[in-house]
Design a protein around this motif. Structure first.
Motif, PDB file in Angstrom:
ATOM      1  N   ASP A   1       0.838  -1.197   0.000  1.00 31.47           N
ATOM      2  CA  ASP A   1       0.000   0.000   0.000  1.00 31.47           C
ATOM      3  C   ASP A   1       0.874   1.248   0.000  1.00 31.47           C
ATOM      4  OD1 ASP A   1      -1.881  -1.970   0.344  1.00 31.47           O
ATOM      5  OD2 ASP A   1      -2.233  -1.513   2.466  1.00 31.47           O
ATOM      6  N   LEU A   2       0.421   2.286  -0.720  1.00 34.02           N
ATOM      7  CA  LEU A   2       1.184   3.532  -0.828  1.00 34.02           C
ATOM      8  C   LEU A   2       0.262   4.731  -0.716  1.00 34.02           C
ATOM      9  CD1 LEU A   2       3.468   2.607  -3.861  1.00 34.02           C
ATOM     10  CD2 LEU A   2       4.184   2.797  -1.480  1.00 34.02           C
ATOM     11  N   ARG A   3       0.812   5.805  -0.219  1.00 31.57           N
ATOM     12  CA  ARG A   3       0.098   7.077  -0.222  1.00 31.57           C
ATOM     13  C   ARG A   3       0.292   7.725  -1.588  1.00 31.57           C
ATOM     14  NH1 ARG A   3       1.438  10.381   4.928  1.00 31.57           N
ATOM     15  NH2 ARG A   3      -0.233  11.646   4.053  1.00 31.57           N
TER      16      ARG A   3
ATOM     17  N   GLU B   1      -7.998   8.911   5.729  1.00 28.91           N
ATOM     18  CA  GLU B   1      -8.007   9.111   7.174  1.00 28.91           C
ATOM     19  C   GLU B   1      -8.312  10.585   7.441  1.00 28.91           C
ATOM     20  OE1 GLU B   1      -4.599   7.430   9.192  1.00 28.91           O
ATOM     21  OE2 GLU B   1      -4.395   5.958   7.585  1.00 28.91           O
ATOM     22  N   PRO B   2      -9.245  10.844   8.350  1.00 28.12           N
ATOM     23  CA  PRO B   2      -9.679  12.225   8.601  1.00 28.12           C
ATOM     24  C   PRO B   2      -8.663  13.021   9.429  1.00 28.12           C
ATOM     25  CG  PRO B   2     -10.863  10.727  10.029  1.00 28.12           C
ATOM     26  CD  PRO B   2      -9.996   9.883   9.136  1.00 28.12           C
TER      27      PRO B   2
ATOM     28  N   PRO C   1      -5.847  15.484   4.871  1.00 30.92           N
ATOM     29  CA  PRO C   1      -6.286  14.084   4.849  1.00 30.92           C
ATOM     30  C   PRO C   1      -5.160  13.163   4.392  1.00 30.92           C
ATOM     31  CG  PRO C   1      -7.849  15.489   3.707  1.00 30.92           C
ATOM     32  CD  PRO C   1      -6.649  16.326   4.004  1.00 30.92           C
ATOM     33  N   ARG C   2      -5.076  12.022   5.028  1.00 37.18           N
ATOM     34  CA  ARG C   2      -4.077  11.008   4.663  1.00 37.18           C
ATOM     35  C   ARG C   2      -4.794   9.974   3.792  1.00 37.18           C
ATOM     36  NH1 ARG C   2       0.609   8.516   7.823  1.00 37.18           N
ATOM     37  NH2 ARG C   2       0.834   6.502   6.831  1.00 37.18           N
ATOM     38  N   VAL C   3      -4.392   9.893   2.524  1.00 37.26           N
ATOM     39  CA  VAL C   3      -5.040   8.990   1.565  1.00 37.26           C
ATOM     40  C   VAL C   3      -4.059   7.885   1.193  1.00 37.26           C
ATOM     41  CG1 VAL C   3      -6.215   8.808  -0.653  1.00 37.26           C
ATOM     42  CG2 VAL C   3      -6.398  10.920   0.679  1.00 37.26           C
TER      43      VAL C   3
END
Length: 121
Positions: A48-50, A84-85, A89-91
């Motif tokens: 998984d990556l941002r 993530e709120p 925001p962290r996507v």
């Protein structure tokens, strides 16, 4: 995941005529084999990556094209997206089971190509 292409059981799923212009499978194939879609799938096979990590890994892709590619792959059910709120925001993006399944032969293809291009020692 909400929305996107509805995945069905391959055993009971109807067969599509992929050569017909109205075949829904054609859109998925177009997204997977697009200039950037293929690199997204291969990149996410590592984990998984941002968004910014994907952008940095796939050299040459603009943020706009990466966003469009990710949006299409999420809608097709190949990639999941988690927000993530936080501020900002962290996507995070990752592969669904279907995405991992389709990414496997792509990774094999690129492995064969790079082995062929590697000069003999």
């Amino acid at each position: 995941m909400t929305g996107g292409t509805q995945l069905t059981d391959p055993v009971t799923a109807p067969r599509y005529d992929v050569f017909h212009t109205d075949c829904p499978a054609r859109d998925v194939v177009d997204h997977v084999t697009s200039r950037w879609g293929i690199w997204v799938l291969i990149s996410l096979r590592q984990g998984d990556l941002r968004f910014y990590e994907l952008r940095d890994r796939i050299q040459g892709v603009s943020e706009k094209m990466l966003s469009q590619s990710l949006r299409a792959l999420v809608e097709d059910g190949l990639v999941w997206r988690k927000v993530e709120p936080t501020t900002p925001p962290r996507v995070t993006y990752g592969l669904t089971d279907f995405g991992r399944e389709l990414g496997e032969p792509l990774e094999e293809l690129f492995g064969r190509i790079t082995r062929r291009l590697t000069p003999p020692q």
